[in-house]
Design an enzyme around this catalytic site. Sequence first.
Site, PDB file in Angstrom:
ATOM      1  N   THR A  22       0.885  -1.179   0.000  1.00 32.00           N
ATOM      2  CA  THR A  22       0.000   0.000   0.000  1.00 32.00           C
ATOM      3  C   THR A  22       0.909   1.212   0.000  1.00 32.00           C
ATOM      4  OG1 THR A  22      -1.703  -1.110   1.322  1.00 32.00           O
ATOM      5  CG2 THR A  22      -1.631   1.277   1.500  1.00 32.00           C
ATOM      6  N   VAL A  39     -12.689  -5.327   1.298  1.00 35.16           N
ATOM      7  CA  VAL A  39     -12.221  -3.962   1.516  1.00 35.16           C
ATOM      8  C   VAL A  39     -11.268  -3.973   2.711  1.00 35.16           C
ATOM      9  CG1 VAL A  39     -12.932  -1.641   2.207  1.00 35.16           C
ATOM     10  CG2 VAL A  39     -14.278  -2.912   0.522  1.00 35.16           C
ATOM     11  N   ASP A  70      -8.171  -1.707   5.108  1.00 32.90           N
ATOM     12  CA  ASP A  70      -8.166  -0.519   5.967  1.00 32.90           C
ATOM     13  C   ASP A  70      -7.979   0.776   5.189  1.00 32.90           C
ATOM     14  OD1 ASP A  70      -5.601  -1.466   5.324  1.00 32.90           O
ATOM     15  OD2 ASP A  70      -4.690  -0.412   7.008  1.00 32.90           O
ATOM     16  N   THR A  82       0.020   0.815   6.689  1.00 32.17           N
ATOM     17  CA  THR A  82       0.173  -0.168   5.615  1.00 32.17           C
ATOM     18  C   THR A  82       0.261  -1.541   6.290  1.00 32.17           C
ATOM     19  OG1 THR A  82       2.590   0.016   5.617  1.00 32.17           O
ATOM     20  CG2 THR A  82       1.404   1.445   4.085  1.00 32.17           C
ATOM     21  N   GLY A  83       0.073  -2.581   5.512  1.00 31.15           N
ATOM     22  CA  GLY A  83       0.138  -3.931   6.082  1.00 31.15           C
ATOM     23  C   GLY A  83      -1.245  -4.552   6.199  1.00 31.15           C
ATOM     24  N   GLY A 138      -4.636  -5.115   6.635  1.00 31.30           N
ATOM     25  CA  GLY A 138      -5.722  -4.178   6.892  1.00 31.30           C
ATOM     26  C   GLY A 138      -6.725  -4.665   7.912  1.00 31.30           C
TER      27      GLY A 138
END
Length: 354
Positions: A204, A233, A235, A255-256, A258
């Site tokens: 991300t 969906v 984060d 990031t990572g 979610g």
Amino acid sequence: MTNNAVTRRTFLASTAAIAAAGKLRPARAIAQTGQRNAPIAISSANGLRTVEKAASLMTDGADTLDAVIAGVNIVEADPSDHSVGLGGLPNEDGIVELDSSVMHGPTHNCGAVAAIRNIVHPSRVAKLVLERTDHAMIVGQGALRFAKAHGFKEQDLLTDDARKIWLRWKESHSDRDDWLPPLEATDDRKQSRAAGAIDFTYGTIHCSALNAAGDLSAVTTTSGLSYKIPGRVGDSPIVGAGMYVDNEVGAAGSTGRGEAVIKNCGAFAVIELMRQGASPAQACMAVIKRIADHTKDPRLLDDQGRPKFDVKMYALAKDGRFAAASIWSNGKLAVSSNGTARLEDAAYLHKRPE
Ligand code: GLY
């Protein structure tokens, strides 16, 4: 290894991070110290060009939201980054679905799109949600129709490179379906299945920015979890999870994995801790520790009770201090301040095995 041992280790790591970051200061004191070294932009490590662009636009007087969006647009359009925009890894059906959210500090307004297909720049569509609707988020087909109504052109976002990566996953992730890799890759396939070598990825880009007037904005944009269930969906488009701004306090993002960030309202939690006086480093590490402590599912834990996944939290305070922290070591953040862009180390909870 017991959970107590893990708790003690994580507590020690976060205590060390907090000690290193210095004493708590009330939010009012932070606001009075001025905007050191502004304009400042921070980003995930894939955003060196992003922070350069955002800082340079702010130097020329651009609004902070325009600056961060122009910055991440570079990565959204880059087919070699498989975590964002064009060339992002697709869902399990081989279709790229993108998520993005934006927030403008001075107006405290936000916009987001989720699971949008065929549009290279979801962050620009998220900004239009902010500017041209009374909504905060539009998803799926509705988001695509909204983008097209505003003149966005559809484009197939699945590059040949990303398609080959997806195909390798499809051929190797299960030995109980009919998809097979080419014969010459049979050994590779066996090994992949045995070791779970083909992992899901969560790349991300997040970018937060602060200008000389003390205004803040943020954006997060992603192709999300690779090979996800269509419609999943993460984060990134969720205001308060993948990104949040309070113009009196700071901007934050993630990031990572979610799912872990959503369950802990990651970016909002960082800002609330900073509002109570935590430094960006303290706030990021406290939220990372909270995410680790709240991870209970054995499927997600290693044999020492540590999360198998990674998350990074990023924070930029109104006074110009910034930091990032991750669950696992070797993380970086991109920064532009004082007119120079560079990568810096993120703090971490656990050291990766050598
Ligand atoms: N953090 C990106 C995602 O989980 O989709």
